[in-house]
Write a protein that holds these residues in place. Structure first.
Motif, mmCIF file in Angstrom:
data_model
loop_
_atom_site.group_PDB
_atom_site.id
_atom_site.type_symbol
_atom_site.label_atom_id
_atom_site.label_comp_id
_atom_site.label_asym_id
_atom_site.label_seq_id
_atom_site.Cartn_x
_atom_site.Cartn_y
_atom_site.Cartn_z
ATOM 1 N N LEU A 275 0.854 -1.187 0.000
ATOM 2 C CA LEU A 275 0.000 0.000 0.000
ATOM 3 C C LEU A 275 0.885 1.231 0.000
ATOM 4 C CD1 LEU A 275 -2.799 1.402 0.329
ATOM 5 C CD2 LEU A 275 -2.480 1.202 2.808
ATOM 6 N N LEU A 276 0.697 2.108 -0.996
ATOM 7 C CA LEU A 276 1.444 3.364 -1.070
ATOM 8 C C LEU A 276 0.454 4.503 -0.888
ATOM 9 C CD1 LEU A 276 4.317 4.246 -3.473
ATOM 10 C CD2 LEU A 276 2.618 5.959 -2.853
ATOM 11 N N TRP A 277 0.704 5.319 0.139
ATOM 12 C CA TRP A 277 -0.227 6.381 0.527
ATOM 13 C C TRP A 277 0.478 7.729 0.369
ATOM 14 C CZ3 TRP A 277 -1.214 7.293 6.444
ATOM 15 C CH2 TRP A 277 -2.038 8.403 6.628
ATOM 16 N N ARG A 278 -0.219 8.675 -0.280
ATOM 17 C CA ARG A 278 0.309 10.032 -0.398
ATOM 18 C C ARG A 278 -0.729 11.021 0.098
ATOM 19 N NH1 ARG A 278 4.122 12.725 -4.790
ATOM 20 N NH2 ARG A 278 4.120 14.854 -3.975
ATOM 21 N N THR A 279 -0.274 12.005 0.879
ATOM 22 C CA THR A 279 -1.172 13.018 1.444
ATOM 23 C C THR A 279 -1.130 14.298 0.615
ATOM 24 O OG1 THR A 279 0.579 13.865 2.903
ATOM 25 C CG2 THR A 279 -0.810 12.087 3.751
ATOM 26 N N SER A 280 -1.971 15.254 0.979
ATOM 27 C CA SER A 280 -1.992 16.622 0.453
ATOM 28 C C SER A 280 -2.535 16.745 -0.961
ATOM 29 C CB SER A 280 -0.599 17.257 0.532
ATOM 30 O OG SER A 280 -0.694 18.661 0.516
ATOM 31 N N GLY A 281 -3.259 15.727 -1.423
ATOM 32 C CA GLY A 281 -3.994 15.877 -2.670
ATOM 33 C C GLY A 281 -3.220 15.678 -3.946
ATOM 34 N N GLU A 282 -1.919 15.403 -3.872
ATOM 35 C CA GLU A 282 -1.136 15.170 -5.092
ATOM 36 C C GLU A 282 -1.316 13.724 -5.545
ATOM 37 O OE1 GLU A 282 0.141 17.544 -6.593
ATOM 38 O OE2 GLU A 282 0.319 19.126 -5.101
ATOM 39 N N LEU A 283 -1.409 13.509 -6.865
ATOM 40 C CA LEU A 283 -1.706 12.180 -7.408
ATOM 41 C C LEU A 283 -0.516 11.658 -8.212
ATOM 42 C CD1 LEU A 283 -5.381 12.820 -8.602
ATOM 43 C CD2 LEU A 283 -4.578 12.033 -6.366
ATOM 44 N N ARG A 284 0.622 11.528 -7.552
ATOM 45 C CA ARG A 284 1.816 10.973 -8.190
ATOM 46 C C ARG A 284 2.678 10.309 -7.123
ATOM 47 N NH1 ARG A 284 2.167 16.579 -8.347
ATOM 48 N NH2 ARG A 284 3.762 17.476 -6.978
ATOM 49 N N VAL A 285 3.651 9.500 -7.576
ATOM 50 C CA VAL A 285 4.483 8.744 -6.620
ATOM 51 C C VAL A 285 5.869 9.344 -6.460
ATOM 52 C CG1 VAL A 285 3.232 6.593 -6.946
ATOM 53 C CG2 VAL A 285 5.172 7.117 -8.430
ATOM 54 N N SER A 286 6.267 10.277 -7.291
ATOM 55 C CA SER A 286 7.464 11.109 -7.100
ATOM 56 C C SER A 286 8.746 10.308 -6.865
ATOM 57 C CB SER A 286 7.239 12.087 -5.934
ATOM 58 O OG SER A 286 6.213 12.998 -6.239
ATOM 59 N N ASN A 287 9.033 9.364 -7.752
ATOM 60 C CA ASN A 287 10.338 8.690 -7.726
ATOM 61 C C ASN A 287 10.554 7.910 -6.430
ATOM 62 O OD1 ASN A 287 12.808 8.032 -8.917
ATOM 63 N ND2 ASN A 287 13.858 9.838 -8.121
ATOM 64 N N PHE A 288 9.478 7.360 -5.885
ATOM 65 C CA PHE A 288 9.523 6.692 -4.570
ATOM 66 C C PHE A 288 9.369 5.180 -4.758
ATOM 67 C CE2 PHE A 288 7.199 6.109 -0.281
ATOM 68 C CZ PHE A 288 8.399 5.913 0.385
ATOM 69 N N LEU A 289 10.422 4.444 -4.447
ATOM 70 C CA LEU A 289 10.415 2.983 -4.425
ATOM 71 C C LEU A 289 9.848 2.375 -5.716
ATOM 72 C CD1 LEU A 289 9.093 2.449 -0.770
ATOM 73 C CD2 LEU A 289 11.472 2.381 -1.539
ATOM 74 N N PRO A 290 10.379 2.745 -6.881
ATOM 75 C CA PRO A 290 9.782 2.251 -8.126
ATOM 76 C C PRO A 290 9.851 0.735 -8.279
ATOM 77 C CG PRO A 290 11.893 3.329 -8.542
ATOM 78 C CD PRO A 290 11.541 3.619 -7.127
ATOM 79 N N TRP A 291 10.899 0.111 -7.770
ATOM 80 C CA TRP A 291 10.999 -1.344 -7.902
ATOM 81 C C TRP A 291 10.052 -2.035 -6.928
ATOM 82 C CZ3 TRP A 291 13.474 -4.488 -11.328
ATOM 83 C CH2 TRP A 291 13.505 -5.850 -11.013
ATOM 84 N N HIS A 292 10.097 -1.605 -5.670
ATOM 85 C CA HIS A 292 9.344 -2.304 -4.631
ATOM 86 C C HIS A 292 7.854 -1.996 -4.677
ATOM 87 C CE1 HIS A 292 13.505 -2.157 -3.043
ATOM 88 N NE2 HIS A 292 13.220 -3.370 -2.609
ATOM 89 N N ALA A 293 7.468 -0.852 -5.280
ATOM 90 C CA ALA A 293 6.053 -0.466 -5.293
ATOM 91 C C ALA A 293 5.388 -0.769 -6.629
ATOM 92 C CB ALA A 293 5.917 1.024 -4.972
ATOM 93 N N HIS A 294 5.955 -1.699 -7.416
ATOM 94 C CA HIS A 294 5.446 -1.920 -8.763
ATOM 95 C C HIS A 294 4.019 -2.462 -8.772
ATOM 96 C CE1 HIS A 294 7.028 -5.728 -7.398
ATOM 97 N NE2 HIS A 294 6.544 -6.380 -8.438
ATOM 98 N N TYR A 295 3.590 -3.175 -7.709
ATOM 99 C CA TYR A 295 2.217 -3.669 -7.634
ATOM 100 C C TYR A 295 1.480 -3.092 -6.418
ATOM 101 C CZ TYR A 295 2.079 -7.061 -11.447
ATOM 102 O OH TYR A 295 2.040 -7.645 -12.687
ATOM 103 N N ALA A 296 1.937 -1.963 -5.916
ATOM 104 C CA ALA A 296 1.316 -1.394 -4.723
ATOM 105 C C ALA A 296 -0.077 -0.851 -5.027
ATOM 106 C CB ALA A 296 2.183 -0.270 -4.161
ATOM 107 N N GLU A 297 -0.976 -1.015 -4.073
ATOM 108 C CA GLU A 297 -2.265 -0.331 -4.137
ATOM 109 C C GLU A 297 -2.022 1.138 -3.773
ATOM 110 O OE1 GLU A 297 -5.222 -1.643 -4.978
ATOM 111 O OE2 GLU A 297 -4.237 -3.552 -5.406
#
Length: 593
Positions: free
Chosen positions: A535-557
């Motif tokens: 599960l990858l959670w981002r706050t503050s209304g932005e809808l992007r992952v910003s270069n964060f854990l691209p390998w490990h989050a490839h199937y993240a919800e």
């Protein structure tokens, strides 16, 4: 040791009366210090009264001129022994000791430091004076360093990340020395009444002043020059410490710092104007001057505490325990010795909220968070951007406690990306100062949290690297939550390093390029043992992952929320976990109906 007893109405009334007695003593004997205590959060002010009243009472026992020195020392030893017994039992029949005992129990103050400061006061009974400035400084530090650190510890318990170990901060020792010298000049008539001259012989000789000159209250040109010199020294120490400490403190404590320097500076002005009276009576700051300094400071402090402390933040949310006293321990800071064994249970939510019932099999194994919106939150509330980062650190503390409560195995947070270097140098510097203070003085070492650092040391301040590595080492045997903190991390850079490592292995003949697989590539990642993000959670209304854990989050919800990170607490984490349980995890396959 934890305290679980509930006070009766009579005990509560006795305790309230004890705190009020401490307040009365501080207000009547130290009005300047009492006024500064009013700038602290309301829930912390009674503890300020108890701490200062205890130190003041110990000092007064030694200053009683009507008693022989041996008798004064005996009284102080008896009072200190009674205090230690009261601290062990959790109650007292003496109002000052009762208030201090309750403060130690309720706020988790450092008992060894408090008793050590009282021991330093007691050693004055055997002194005739001090010879050098170095000896004077050792006396100042031994008696005075502990209690401002206890005030910072209370702010931590209130939910504000501040550096508890103040003595490690540049400028703090000068701050203590400036306060101590100002206080000594203010109390000079009382010391002379008791036959004491605590000014170093070194400075008396420089101005050709003898202790007898001062004890006889002779206002000579040499004495006038001596007082003017000491006033100038105290003022210079206070101002230089203000400049050094300002960048390391959050806005609330910085207001207290500024007001302290301004108010003690006003005392120095009054002492300098008083002339011969400085040898005969305690000099006070005029009322209109005090009001000019304190009025705006009180208004600003009230606003800042309301905005930067969690709602209801107070000692009741902290683990109430009495720290063990170890008088043989080295005074230097050591994280390895501060770790709690066994670890404390998670700190309860301030409103008593409990985690939802989620079966362990339904929980994600690994949650990653992009903690976004600190700066925008601060700007919206009329605060400097660094106050947003401090408030974000408070939010992270609560989320970590919530992860512990619900039984999460892995939590990864994006604390500083390689792209964040594009921010202003001032903001980056303050962010690292906040990060270091939070790591040193946060709650990780009290709870079952294993900290791991993900990122590169290139360009990071040495003290930040040191504390990250020290925390990793200190918590390496924890088995509860693994908290991965991404500092100076970039996802593409991580993939590039893995590719470079794999290329070197191919050139050396260790790897056949034709047989490179996903598993082999993953084995060359800097943190290949990190489980995949569920599960990858981002706050503050932005809808992007910003270069964060691209390998490990490839199937993240993915889970996005609108509130800025400083407004988040553990209940938001729990809601994200509940949302996750309703997702269907196909990973390219078909889910059985």
């Amino acid at each position: 040791m934890r305290r679980t007893t509930t006070r009766s109405g009579r005990e509560r009334a006795a305790l309230d009366a004890a705190y009020q007695e401490c307040r009365r003593l501080v207000r009547t004997t130290r009005p300047t210090e009492h006024a500064l205590m009013a700038l602290m959060p309301p829930s912390a002010q009674p503890v300020c009264w108890a701490l200062y009243a205890a130190f003041g009472h110990a000092d007064d026992l030694l200053d009683r001129s009507e008693e022989a020195p041996g008798e004064r020392g005996r009284r102080l030893r008896e009072w200190r022994a009674a205090l230690e017994a009261d601290l062990a039992s959790g109650t007292s029949d003496d109002p000052i000791r009762l208030a201090l005992t309750d403060s130690v129990w309720h706020w988790g103050l450092d008992l060894a430091d408090l008793l050590g400061a009282l021991d330093a006061v007691q050693r004055d009974d055997d002194r005739e004076g001090v010879a050098t400035w170095q000896e004077w400084r050792e006396r100042a530090h031994a008696q005075n360093v502990s209690w401002p650190e206890q005030l910072m510890r209370m702010l931590v318990r209130c939910g504000l990340p501040v550096p508890v170990r103040l003595r490690d901060l540049p400028g703090f020792t000068r701050f203590v020395e400036g306060l101590f010298l100002t206080d000594m000049l203010r109390d000079l008539p009382e010391d002379l009444d008791g036959g004491h001259v605590w000014l170093p012989t070194e400075v008396l000789d420089r101005f050709h002043v003898t202790p007898a000159d001062l004890l006889s209250r002779r206002w000579t040109p040499a004495v006038q020059q001596l007082i003017a010199h000491l006033v100038g020294e105290a003022r210079a120490w206070l101002e230089s410490s203000r400049r050094a400490l300002r960048a390391t403190l959050p806005l609330g404590p910085a207001i207290v710092l500024d007001t302290t320097v301004d108010l003690f500076g006003a005392e120095l002005d009054a002492i300098l104007r008083a002339g011969p009276a400085v040898l005969h009576r305690q000099i006070r700051v005029p009322g209109h001057t005090r009001l000019r300094i304190l009025g705006p400071a009180r208004a600003r402090a009230a606003v800042v505490w309301r905005l930067t402390l969690p709602p209801g933040g107070e000692a009741a949310t902290a683990p109430a325990r009495t720290p063990a006293v170890d008088r043989t321990a080295a005074p230097e800071f050591s994280m390895a010795t501060r770790i709690s064994e066994p670890p404390l249970p998670p700190r309860p939510h301030r409103d008593g909220a409990r985690p939802p019932e989620i079966a362990p099999a339904q929980l994600p194994e690994h949650v990653a968070i992009v903690m976004d919106g600190n700066g925008r939150w601060a700007t919206r509330n009329g605060l400097p951007r660094d106050e947003g980062h401090r408030a974000g650190a408070v939010a992270l503390r609560d989320v970590v406690q919530g992860a512990l409560e619900i039984g999460l195995a892995h939590l990864t947070v994006y604390a500083f990306s390689t792209e964040n270097w594009k921010r202003s140098p001032d903001e980056v510097s303050k962010l690292f100062a906040i990060m270091r203070a939070e790591l040193l003085d946060g709650e990780l070492l009290d709870h079952d949290v294993r900290l791991r650092w993900i990122g590169s040391p290139d360009g990071l301040p040495d003290d930040v690297v040191d504390v990250l590595r020290s925390q990793e080492h200190a918590t390496r045997n924890r088995t509860g939550l693994t908290l991965n903190v991404c500092v100076n991390y970039g996802g593409r850079a991580e993939l590039a390093r893995a590719g470079a490592s794999l290329a070197r292995a191919a050139l050396s003949g260790e790897v056949d390029p034709a047989r490179v697989s996903e598993q082999l590539f993953a084995a060359h990642l800097p943190h290949h043992a990190l489980p995949d993000v569920d599960l990858l959670w981002r706050t503050s209304g932005e809808l992007r992952v910003s270069n964060f854990l691209p390998w490990h989050a490839h199937y993240a919800e993915l889970h996005f929320t609108d509130q800025p990170w400083p407004e988040v607490d553990r209940q938001d984490l729990w809601q994200a976990l509940e949302t996750y349980t309703h997702r269907k995890r196909r990973k390219g396959g078909r889910v059985a109906e």
